[in-house]
Enzyme design. Sequence first.
Site, short mmCIF file in Angstrom:
data_model
loop_
_atom_site.label_atom_id
_atom_site.label_comp_id
_atom_site.label_asym_id
_atom_site.label_seq_id
_atom_site.Cartn_x
_atom_site.Cartn_y
_atom_site.Cartn_z
N ASN A 9 -6.11 3.56 -7.13
CA ASN A 9 -6.11 2.96 -5.77
C ASN A 9 -5.27 4.25 -4.97
O ASN A 9 -4.05 4.19 -5.12
CB ASN A 9 -5.14 1.63 -5.91
N LYS A 11 -5.23 4.30 -1.72
CA LYS A 11 -4.68 3.64 -0.73
C LYS A 11 -5.10 4.55 0.51
O LYS A 11 -6.37 4.90 0.46
CB LYS A 11 -3.17 3.49 -0.86
N HIS A 95 -4.60 -7.13 -2.26
CA HIS A 95 -3.65 -6.18 -2.77
C HIS A 95 -2.39 -6.63 -2.03
O HIS A 95 -2.35 -7.20 -0.81
CB HIS A 95 -3.97 -4.70 -2.51
N GLU A 97 -0.36 -5.14 -0.14
CA GLU A 97 -0.27 -4.48 0.97
C GLU A 97 -1.23 -5.10 2.04
O GLU A 97 -0.88 -5.17 3.22
CB GLU A 97 -0.49 -2.81 0.93
N GLU A 165 0.66 -6.94 -10.14
CA GLU A 165 1.40 -5.83 -9.34
C GLU A 165 2.84 -6.53 -8.93
O GLU A 165 2.39 -6.95 -8.01
CB GLU A 165 0.33 -5.22 -8.54
N GLY A 171 5.46 1.22 -5.84
CA GLY A 171 5.82 2.74 -5.00
C GLY A 171 7.22 2.67 -5.01
O GLY A 171 7.86 3.44 -4.03
N SER A 211 4.21 1.39 -10.05
CA SER A 211 4.93 2.88 -10.43
C SER A 211 4.47 3.08 -11.72
O SER A 211 5.18 3.72 -12.73
CB SER A 211 6.38 2.40 -10.39
P1 13P Z 1 2.25 2.70 -7.15
O1 13P Z 1 1.50 2.94 -8.43
O2 13P Z 1 2.29 3.84 -6.35
O3 13P Z 1 3.40 1.90 -7.43
O4 13P Z 1 1.23 1.56 -6.48
C1 13P Z 1 0.71 0.60 -7.29
C2 13P Z 1 -0.53 0.00 -6.60
O5 13P Z 1 -0.37 -0.63 -5.31
C3 13P Z 1 -1.85 0.11 -6.93
O6 13P Z 1 -2.55 -0.82 -6.46
#
Ligand code: 13P
Length: 252
Positions: A9, A11, A95, A97, A165, A171, A211
Amino acid sequence: MRTWIVAGNWKMNNTIAEAVALAKAIKDGTATLKRGEVILAPPFTSLQSVSQTINDSRVALAAQNMHQEEKGAFTGEVSPVMLKDCGCTHVIIGHSERRKYFHEKDADVNLKVKKALACGLKPIMCVGETEEEREKNVTRAVVGRQVKEGLRGVEKINNVVIAYEPVWAIGTGKVATSAQAQEVHSFIRVILKDLFGDGAASNTRILYGGSVTKDNIGELIAMEDIDGALVGGASLKADGFLGIIKNIAEKK
Ligand code: 13P
Protein backbone atom coordinates in the site's frame (compact mmCIF):
# COMPACT_ATOMS: atom_id res chain seq x y z
CA MET A 1 -4.22 -24.71 1.13
CA ARG A 2 -4.27 -20.90 1.20
CA THR A 3 -1.89 -19.07 -1.14
CA TRP A 4 0.01 -16.24 0.51
CA ILE A 5 -0.41 -12.60 -0.54
CA VAL A 6 1.96 -9.66 -0.13
CA ALA A 7 0.34 -6.32 -0.93
CA GLY A 8 2.12 -2.98 -0.98
CA ASN A 9 0.00 0.00 0.00
CA TRP A 10 1.92 2.99 -1.28
CA LYS A 11 -0.53 5.44 0.32
CA MET A 12 -0.04 9.03 -0.93
CA ASN A 13 3.47 8.47 -2.29
CA ASN A 14 5.19 8.37 -5.69
CA THR A 15 4.87 10.38 -8.87
CA ILE A 16 4.07 8.46 -12.04
CA ALA A 17 7.76 8.12 -12.93
CA GLU A 18 8.64 6.91 -9.42
CA ALA A 19 5.70 4.50 -9.41
CA VAL A 20 6.68 2.99 -12.75
CA ALA A 21 10.31 2.52 -11.65
CA LEU A 22 9.27 0.82 -8.41
CA ALA A 23 6.69 -1.39 -10.15
CA LYS A 24 9.28 -2.43 -12.74
CA ALA A 25 11.71 -3.42 -9.99
CA ILE A 26 9.01 -5.48 -8.26
CA LYS A 27 8.00 -7.11 -11.52
CA ASP A 28 11.60 -8.07 -12.26
CA GLY A 29 12.23 -9.21 -8.70
CA THR A 30 9.23 -11.54 -8.68
CA ALA A 31 9.61 -12.98 -12.16
CA THR A 32 10.77 -16.37 -10.93
CA LEU A 33 8.25 -16.76 -8.10
CA LYS A 34 6.39 -20.02 -8.37
CA ARG A 35 3.48 -19.37 -6.05
CA GLY A 36 1.90 -16.59 -4.04
CA GLU A 37 0.28 -13.32 -5.03
CA VAL A 38 1.97 -9.93 -5.12
CA ILE A 39 -0.25 -6.87 -5.29
CA LEU A 40 0.69 -3.19 -5.65
CA ALA A 41 -1.64 -0.39 -4.57
CA PRO A 42 -0.37 2.91 -6.01
CA PRO A 43 -2.30 6.17 -5.81
CA PHE A 44 -5.06 6.66 -8.42
CA THR A 45 -2.84 8.88 -10.56
CA SER A 46 -0.39 6.12 -11.39
CA LEU A 47 -2.75 3.14 -11.61
CA GLN A 48 -2.81 3.06 -15.37
CA SER A 49 0.95 3.47 -15.81
CA VAL A 50 1.67 0.81 -13.20
CA SER A 51 -0.87 -1.46 -14.87
CA GLN A 52 1.03 -1.17 -18.16
CA THR A 53 4.34 -1.75 -16.37
CA ILE A 54 3.24 -4.97 -14.66
CA ASN A 55 1.41 -6.29 -17.67
CA ASP A 56 2.33 -9.94 -18.32
CA SER A 57 3.75 -10.49 -14.86
CA ARG A 58 2.53 -12.11 -11.68
CA VAL A 59 2.06 -8.73 -10.01
CA ALA A 60 -1.55 -7.57 -9.63
CA LEU A 61 -2.96 -4.08 -9.18
CA ALA A 62 -5.12 -2.64 -6.39
CA ALA A 63 -6.59 0.76 -5.71
CA GLN A 64 -6.46 2.21 -2.20
CA ASN A 65 -10.13 3.19 -2.04
CA MET A 66 -13.24 3.56 -4.21
CA HIS A 67 -16.67 5.12 -4.16
CA GLN A 68 -19.65 2.83 -3.75
CA GLU A 69 -21.49 4.10 -6.84
CA GLU A 70 -20.59 3.24 -10.41
CA LYS A 71 -20.91 6.79 -11.69
CA GLY A 72 -22.58 10.11 -11.04
CA ALA A 73 -22.27 13.48 -9.39
CA PHE A 74 -19.69 12.67 -6.72
CA THR A 75 -16.97 15.25 -7.28
CA GLY A 76 -13.51 13.98 -6.52
CA GLU A 77 -14.47 10.32 -6.26
CA VAL A 78 -13.42 7.30 -8.32
CA SER A 79 -15.73 4.39 -9.11
CA PRO A 80 -15.09 0.64 -9.22
CA VAL A 81 -15.83 0.60 -12.94
CA MET A 82 -13.05 3.16 -13.47
CA LEU A 83 -10.65 1.11 -11.36
CA LYS A 84 -11.30 -1.98 -13.44
CA ASP A 85 -10.79 0.12 -16.53
CA CYS A 86 -7.31 1.02 -15.19
CA GLY A 87 -6.44 -2.66 -14.74
CA CYS A 88 -7.22 -3.12 -11.04
CA THR A 89 -8.22 -6.55 -9.81
CA HIS A 90 -8.28 -5.58 -6.12
CA VAL A 91 -9.24 -2.62 -3.99
CA ILE A 92 -8.30 -1.79 -0.41
CA ILE A 93 -11.40 -0.87 1.57
CA GLY A 94 -11.81 0.55 5.05
CA HIS A 95 -8.14 1.27 5.73
CA SER A 96 -7.79 2.80 9.18
CA GLU A 97 -6.55 6.05 7.62
CA ARG A 98 -9.81 6.24 5.66
CA ARG A 99 -11.72 5.53 8.86
CA LYS A 100 -9.76 8.09 10.88
CA TYR A 101 -9.23 11.02 8.48
CA PHE A 102 -12.21 10.58 6.17
CA HIS A 103 -14.70 9.31 8.73
CA GLU A 104 -15.56 6.09 6.98
CA LYS A 105 -17.85 3.95 9.10
CA ASP A 106 -18.52 0.21 9.04
CA ALA A 107 -21.67 0.90 7.00
CA ASP A 108 -19.62 2.72 4.32
CA VAL A 109 -17.10 -0.10 4.29
CA ASN A 110 -19.95 -2.57 3.83
CA LEU A 111 -21.42 -0.66 0.84
CA LYS A 112 -18.00 -0.50 -0.78
CA VAL A 113 -17.22 -4.18 -0.19
CA LYS A 114 -20.52 -5.22 -1.73
CA LYS A 115 -20.14 -2.89 -4.70
CA ALA A 116 -16.55 -3.99 -5.33
CA LEU A 117 -17.68 -7.63 -5.42
CA ALA A 118 -20.62 -6.81 -7.66
CA CYS A 119 -18.24 -5.08 -10.09
CA GLY A 120 -15.75 -7.95 -10.10
CA LEU A 121 -13.09 -6.36 -7.88
CA LYS A 122 -11.63 -8.25 -4.94
CA PRO A 123 -11.84 -6.18 -1.76
CA ILE A 124 -9.00 -6.20 0.75
CA MET A 125 -11.07 -5.21 3.77
CA CYS A 126 -9.06 -3.67 6.63
CA VAL A 127 -9.94 -4.01 10.30
CA GLY A 128 -8.06 -3.27 13.49
CA GLU A 129 -8.25 -1.73 16.94
CA THR A 130 -6.66 1.46 18.23
CA GLU A 131 -4.15 1.49 21.05
CA GLU A 132 -6.81 2.77 23.43
CA GLU A 133 -9.16 -0.04 22.45
CA ARG A 134 -6.44 -2.64 23.01
CA GLU A 135 -5.67 -1.16 26.42
CA LYS A 136 -9.35 -1.29 27.33
CA ASN A 137 -9.41 -4.94 26.33
CA VAL A 138 -12.04 -4.47 23.65
CA THR A 139 -9.94 -5.64 20.68
CA ARG A 140 -12.20 -8.63 19.99
CA ALA A 141 -15.36 -6.58 20.29
CA VAL A 142 -14.05 -3.93 17.88
CA VAL A 143 -12.53 -6.27 15.31
CA GLY A 144 -15.52 -8.61 15.53
CA ARG A 145 -17.88 -5.73 14.85
CA GLN A 146 -15.79 -4.44 11.94
CA VAL A 147 -15.70 -7.89 10.32
CA LYS A 148 -19.40 -8.61 10.81
CA GLU A 149 -20.62 -5.16 9.78
CA GLY A 150 -18.20 -4.90 6.88
CA LEU A 151 -19.39 -8.22 5.49
CA ARG A 152 -23.09 -7.80 6.26
CA GLY A 153 -25.17 -9.13 3.37
CA VAL A 154 -22.12 -10.55 1.56
CA GLU A 155 -23.11 -14.01 0.34
CA LYS A 156 -19.82 -15.50 -0.74
CA ILE A 157 -16.50 -14.67 0.78
CA ASN A 158 -14.23 -16.38 -1.72
CA ASN A 159 -13.17 -13.12 -3.39
CA VAL A 160 -12.65 -11.21 -0.15
CA VAL A 161 -9.28 -10.73 1.54
CA ILE A 162 -9.18 -9.48 5.14
CA ALA A 163 -6.32 -7.38 6.47
CA TYR A 164 -5.85 -7.14 10.22
CA GLU A 165 -4.00 -3.88 10.84
CA PRO A 166 -3.85 -2.81 14.47
CA VAL A 167 -3.94 0.99 14.27
CA TRP A 168 -1.21 1.32 16.91
CA ALA A 169 1.16 -0.67 14.71
CA ILE A 170 0.68 1.34 11.52
CA GLY A 171 3.65 3.53 10.67
CA THR A 172 4.87 3.44 14.26
CA GLY A 173 7.57 0.76 14.10
CA LYS A 174 5.61 -0.99 16.89
CA VAL A 175 4.85 -4.28 15.16
CA ALA A 176 2.40 -6.65 16.86
CA THR A 177 4.06 -9.75 18.27
CA SER A 178 3.38 -12.89 16.31
CA ALA A 179 1.29 -14.16 19.24
CA GLN A 180 -0.80 -10.97 19.36
CA ALA A 181 -1.41 -11.09 15.62
CA GLN A 182 -2.15 -14.82 15.52
CA GLU A 183 -4.66 -14.44 18.34
CA VAL A 184 -6.69 -11.87 16.39
CA HIS A 185 -6.32 -13.70 13.07
CA SER A 186 -7.67 -16.92 14.53
CA PHE A 187 -10.49 -14.96 16.16
CA ILE A 188 -11.36 -13.45 12.75
CA ARG A 189 -11.38 -16.93 11.22
CA VAL A 190 -13.83 -18.10 13.88
CA ILE A 191 -16.16 -15.24 12.98
CA LEU A 192 -15.85 -16.12 9.30
CA LYS A 193 -16.75 -19.72 10.16
CA ASP A 194 -19.89 -18.54 11.91
CA LEU A 195 -20.84 -16.36 8.97
CA PHE A 196 -19.80 -18.43 5.97
CA GLY A 197 -19.07 -21.97 7.16
CA ASP A 198 -15.90 -23.95 7.73
CA GLY A 199 -14.71 -24.38 4.17
CA ALA A 200 -15.05 -20.75 3.13
CA ALA A 201 -13.43 -19.54 6.35
CA SER A 202 -10.46 -21.82 6.05
CA ASN A 203 -9.87 -20.69 2.47
CA THR A 204 -9.98 -16.94 3.23
CA ARG A 205 -6.66 -15.11 3.28
CA ILE A 206 -6.12 -12.93 6.35
CA LEU A 207 -3.14 -10.56 6.02
CA TYR A 208 -1.31 -8.79 8.81
CA GLY A 209 -0.40 -5.11 8.41
CA GLY A 210 1.43 -2.65 10.66
CA SER A 211 5.19 -1.91 10.60
CA VAL A 212 5.99 -5.05 8.62
CA THR A 213 9.60 -5.24 7.42
CA LYS A 214 11.76 -7.96 5.92
CA ASP A 215 13.30 -8.41 9.38
CA ASN A 216 10.09 -9.05 11.32
CA ILE A 217 7.92 -10.84 8.74
CA GLY A 218 9.56 -14.23 9.35
CA GLU A 219 8.06 -14.69 12.80
CA LEU A 220 4.65 -13.39 11.79
CA ILE A 221 4.31 -15.54 8.72
CA ALA A 222 5.16 -18.66 10.70
CA MET A 223 1.77 -18.30 12.42
CA GLU A 224 -0.97 -20.63 11.25
CA ASP A 225 -3.59 -18.00 10.46
CA ILE A 226 -1.35 -15.30 8.98
CA ASP A 227 -1.50 -15.62 5.21
CA GLY A 228 0.60 -12.68 4.16
CA ALA A 229 1.14 -8.98 4.70
CA LEU A 230 -0.27 -5.59 3.78
CA VAL A 231 2.81 -3.39 3.81
CA GLY A 232 3.00 0.40 3.95
CA GLY A 233 6.37 2.10 4.47
CA ALA A 234 8.49 -0.93 3.61
CA SER A 235 6.72 -1.31 0.26
CA LEU A 236 8.16 1.98 -1.00
CA LYS A 237 11.62 0.59 -1.61
CA ALA A 238 12.07 -2.39 -3.92
CA ASP A 239 14.73 -4.06 -1.75
CA GLY A 240 12.63 -3.99 1.39
CA PHE A 241 9.46 -5.15 -0.33
CA LEU A 242 11.21 -7.92 -2.26
CA GLY A 243 12.87 -8.99 0.99
CA ILE A 244 9.44 -9.43 2.58
CA ILE A 245 8.22 -11.43 -0.41
CA LYS A 246 11.32 -13.63 -0.32
CA ASN A 247 10.97 -14.35 3.40
CA ILE A 248 7.31 -15.27 2.99
CA ALA A 249 7.92 -17.41 -0.10
CA GLU A 250 10.55 -19.38 1.81
CA LYS A 251 8.23 -20.12 4.71
CA LYS A 252 4.73 -20.62 3.30
P1 13P B 1 3.16 0.52 7.67
O1 13P B 1 3.69 -0.76 7.07
O2 13P B 1 3.87 1.75 7.17
O3 13P B 1 3.07 0.45 9.15
O4 13P B 1 1.65 0.69 7.13
C1 13P B 1 0.80 -0.39 7.20
C2 13P B 1 -0.42 -0.08 6.43
O5 13P B 1 -1.17 0.81 6.78
C3 13P B 1 -0.67 -0.85 5.19
O6 13P B 1 -1.95 -0.64 4.73
